[in-house]
Design a protein around this motif. Structure first.
Motif, mmCIF file in Angstrom:
data_model
loop_
_atom_site.group_PDB
_atom_site.id
_atom_site.type_symbol
_atom_site.label_atom_id
_atom_site.label_comp_id
_atom_site.label_asym_id
_atom_site.label_seq_id
_atom_site.Cartn_x
_atom_site.Cartn_y
_atom_site.Cartn_z
ATOM 1 N N ALA A 59 0.835 -1.201 0.000
ATOM 2 C CA ALA A 59 0.000 0.000 0.000
ATOM 3 C C ALA A 59 0.868 1.249 0.000
ATOM 4 O O ALA A 59 2.029 1.210 0.449
ATOM 5 C CB ALA A 59 -0.921 0.000 1.220
ATOM 6 N N PRO A 60 0.330 2.378 -0.480
ATOM 7 C CA PRO A 60 1.063 3.648 -0.405
ATOM 8 C C PRO A 60 1.343 4.035 1.048
ATOM 9 O O PRO A 60 0.674 3.576 1.978
ATOM 10 C CB PRO A 60 0.102 4.646 -1.062
ATOM 11 C CG PRO A 60 -0.825 3.814 -1.886
ATOM 12 C CD PRO A 60 -0.959 2.517 -1.166
ATOM 13 N N ILE B 187 -6.096 -2.004 8.296
ATOM 14 C CA ILE B 187 -5.735 -1.071 7.225
ATOM 15 C C ILE B 187 -6.594 0.168 7.385
ATOM 16 O O ILE B 187 -7.823 0.078 7.442
ATOM 17 C CB ILE B 187 -5.961 -1.703 5.841
ATOM 18 C CG1 ILE B 187 -5.114 -2.975 5.688
ATOM 19 C CG2 ILE B 187 -5.652 -0.715 4.729
ATOM 20 C CD1 ILE B 187 -5.443 -3.780 4.446
ATOM 21 N N ASP B 188 -5.961 1.331 7.452
ATOM 22 C CA ASP B 188 -6.675 2.591 7.599
ATOM 23 C C ASP B 188 -6.360 3.496 6.409
ATOM 24 O O ASP B 188 -5.212 3.906 6.211
ATOM 25 C CB ASP B 188 -6.298 3.290 8.898
ATOM 26 C CG ASP B 188 -7.134 4.538 9.125
ATOM 27 O OD1 ASP B 188 -8.359 4.414 9.269
ATOM 28 O OD2 ASP B 188 -6.552 5.648 9.149
ATOM 29 N N VAL B 189 -7.389 3.779 5.602
ATOM 30 C CA VAL B 189 -7.249 4.662 4.439
ATOM 31 C C VAL B 189 -7.745 6.040 4.853
ATOM 32 O O VAL B 189 -8.909 6.192 5.242
ATOM 33 C CB VAL B 189 -8.065 4.128 3.248
ATOM 34 C CG1 VAL B 189 -7.934 5.065 2.050
ATOM 35 C CG2 VAL B 189 -7.617 2.713 2.886
ATOM 36 N N PRO B 190 -6.892 7.067 4.791
ATOM 37 C CA PRO B 190 -7.292 8.384 5.317
ATOM 38 C C PRO B 190 -8.361 9.051 4.463
ATOM 39 O O PRO B 190 -8.539 8.741 3.282
ATOM 40 C CB PRO B 190 -5.980 9.178 5.278
ATOM 41 C CG PRO B 190 -5.176 8.534 4.196
ATOM 42 C CD PRO B 190 -5.523 7.070 4.246
ATOM 43 N N ALA B 191 -9.064 9.986 5.069
ATOM 44 C CA ALA B 191 -10.068 10.769 4.359
ATOM 45 C C ALA B 191 -9.428 11.502 3.190
ATOM 46 O O ALA B 191 -8.302 12.006 3.283
ATOM 47 C CB ALA B 191 -10.724 11.766 5.314
ATOM 48 N N GLY B 192 -10.140 11.554 2.065
ATOM 49 C CA GLY B 192 -9.646 12.269 0.891
ATOM 50 C C GLY B 192 -8.623 11.515 0.072
ATOM 51 O O GLY B 192 -8.162 12.021 -0.956
ATOM 52 N N PRO C 152 -3.976 -0.255 -6.995
ATOM 53 C CA PRO C 152 -4.632 -1.033 -5.946
ATOM 54 C C PRO C 152 -3.784 -1.238 -4.708
ATOM 55 O O PRO C 152 -2.551 -1.349 -4.790
ATOM 56 C CB PRO C 152 -4.932 -2.375 -6.630
ATOM 57 C CG PRO C 152 -3.932 -2.473 -7.731
ATOM 58 C CD PRO C 152 -3.700 -1.075 -8.196
ATOM 59 N N ILE C 153 -4.444 -1.287 -3.562
ATOM 60 C CA ILE C 153 -3.847 -1.807 -2.341
ATOM 61 C C ILE C 153 -3.997 -3.319 -2.412
ATOM 62 O O ILE C 153 -5.112 -3.838 -2.523
ATOM 63 C CB ILE C 153 -4.548 -1.251 -1.093
ATOM 64 C CG1 ILE C 153 -4.389 0.274 -1.031
ATOM 65 C CG2 ILE C 153 -4.019 -1.896 0.174
ATOM 66 C CD1 ILE C 153 -5.197 0.924 0.076
ATOM 67 N N HIS D 180 -11.160 7.446 -2.347
ATOM 68 C CA HIS D 180 -11.396 6.500 -3.445
ATOM 69 C C HIS D 180 -10.263 5.480 -3.398
ATOM 70 O O HIS D 180 -9.105 5.819 -3.615
ATOM 71 C CB HIS D 180 -11.415 7.202 -4.801
ATOM 72 C CG HIS D 180 -11.605 6.250 -5.960
ATOM 73 N ND1 HIS D 180 -11.268 6.579 -7.247
ATOM 74 C CD2 HIS D 180 -12.077 4.970 -6.007
ATOM 75 C CE1 HIS D 180 -11.522 5.553 -8.039
ATOM 76 N NE2 HIS D 180 -12.012 4.567 -7.303
ATOM 77 N N VAL D 181 -10.620 4.239 -3.129
ATOM 78 C CA VAL D 181 -9.606 3.219 -2.936
ATOM 79 C C VAL D 181 -9.926 1.995 -3.793
ATOM 80 O O VAL D 181 -11.083 1.640 -4.000
ATOM 81 C CB VAL D 181 -9.501 2.816 -1.438
ATOM 82 C CG1 VAL D 181 -10.797 2.195 -0.944
ATOM 83 C CG2 VAL D 181 -8.338 1.886 -1.199
#
Length: 339
Positions: A35-36, A69-74, A80-81, A102-103
């Motif tokens: 993941a990024p 896994i925590d994808v931040p707001a925005g 892909p993760i 958007h993930v």
């Protein structure tokens, strides 16, 4: 498994029998995540997760490796993760997608073992978009999988589940449309072979107003396998202006194959739209005749018909290499079945 908690509704699937066998207790590696750097990945010792039913408890019981896994707001990314399960064993995953993110998720399992348990819980906050590809190719003889999604207001979930495993067991996908205007489309494509006895339950609950839930399940059965599709659409009281649609199609390739397609609609509100379709059938002789009359051998004609049938469940896969891998698996399975 605590007796005070009931099991989820799984018509014609012997879930209690699978759980009674107990999960593998051999320590295994955690899920590998690519993941990024903006995405936070952790492997805590224990997962804090509400248990709604007895299956939740069974999945969360130790030993299970935990991944969060925590994808931040925005957050915005088309890359892909990627989540890859361990070579042996199951695990539990908790995913949080922040507001307006958007993930793209790509989750893959090819684990061996005896009795595997896999639990995934995903929560998407308001305005988020989740494009999720799940590829299950378990080698273990038994796998019980439950994936649960909670969607906030204005969220969109595009979810493709590709089931190309060798295991028996159950796969449950549950989506709760909790926020105003939430939208979910779940496409399922399954190839069952050998002596598999596998059941899929795909359930969408319209909890809030103006929510949309669409289920599309297509499965192909060969050898002596038994495939069960349960589609459950539930519009609760007060979810006015909502829509629940589902399609469950099963294609059997020989006399020993068994298939069930069970559409279930539970409608507790008047101002809604809902519908379903279901079929269990064999390869269309007219399609075969058309292709063979143009010079194709019977085996190749059958593969093309089956590819087209499963494409309805797998058509949203954008990765050309992965789609080709799935079609190669289809061809290999059919060649083995015809041998």
């Amino acid at each position: 498994m605590p007796e005070t908690l009931t099991l989820p509704n799984t018509p014609k699937i012997h879930l209690a029998r699978y759980l009674a066998q107990g999960k593998d207790d051999t320590p295994c590696a955690p899920v590998e995540v690519t993941a990024p750097t903006a995405v936070t990945v952790a492997h805590p010792v224990k997962l804090t997760q509400n248990t709604v039913n007895g299956l939740d408890s069974w999945l969360l019981e130790a030993p299970q490796q935990v991944t969060t896994i925590d994808v931040p707001a925005g957050f915005q990314a088309d890359t892909p993760i990627v989540l890859r399960g361990p070579a042996t064993g199951g695990g539990v995953i908790q995913i949080h997608v922040g507001e307006d993110a958007h993930v793209v998720l790509q989750e893959r399992w090819q684990a061996d073992g005896d009795v595997l348990g896999v639990g995934v819980w995903l929560t998407a906050d308001a305005g988020a978009t989740v494009d999720w590809l799940t590829y299950d190719a378990f080698i273990a003889p038994v796998a019980v999988v439950q994936r649960t999604v909670d969607l906030g207001a204005g969220t969109t979930l595009n979810w493709t589940i590709a089931g190309f495993s060798h295991n028996s067991g159950a796969s449950l996908a549950t989506v709760n449309l909790n926020g105003l205007g939430a939208h979910a489309t779940i496409n399922v494509g399954v190839l069952a072979s050998g002596r598999q006895h596998v059941g899929y339950v795909t359930a969408v609950t319209n909890q809030a107003q103006k929510t949309v839930g669409h289920i599309n399940q297509h499965g192909v059965i060969t050898d002596k396998a038994h495939l069960i599709f349960n589609g459950i659409g539930h519009i609760v009281k007060g979810a006015r202006g909502s829509d629940a649609q589902q399609e469950n199609r099963v294609l059997m390739l020989n006399q020993d194959a068994r298939g069930d397609a069970n559409p279930i609609l539970l409608i507790d509100e008047n101002d809604v739209t809902a519908g379903h379709a279901a079929s269990v059938t064999r390869v269309d002789a007219r399609q075969m005749y058309y292709l063979m009359s143009r010079g194709l051998q019977e085996a190749l004609a059958k593969r093309l018909v089956i590819r087209g049938f499963l494409e309805a469940g797998l058509g949203e896969i954008a990765d050309p290499e992965l789609k080709q891998e799935l079609f190669d698996t289809i061809d290999e399975t059919l060649v083995n079945a015809d041998a």
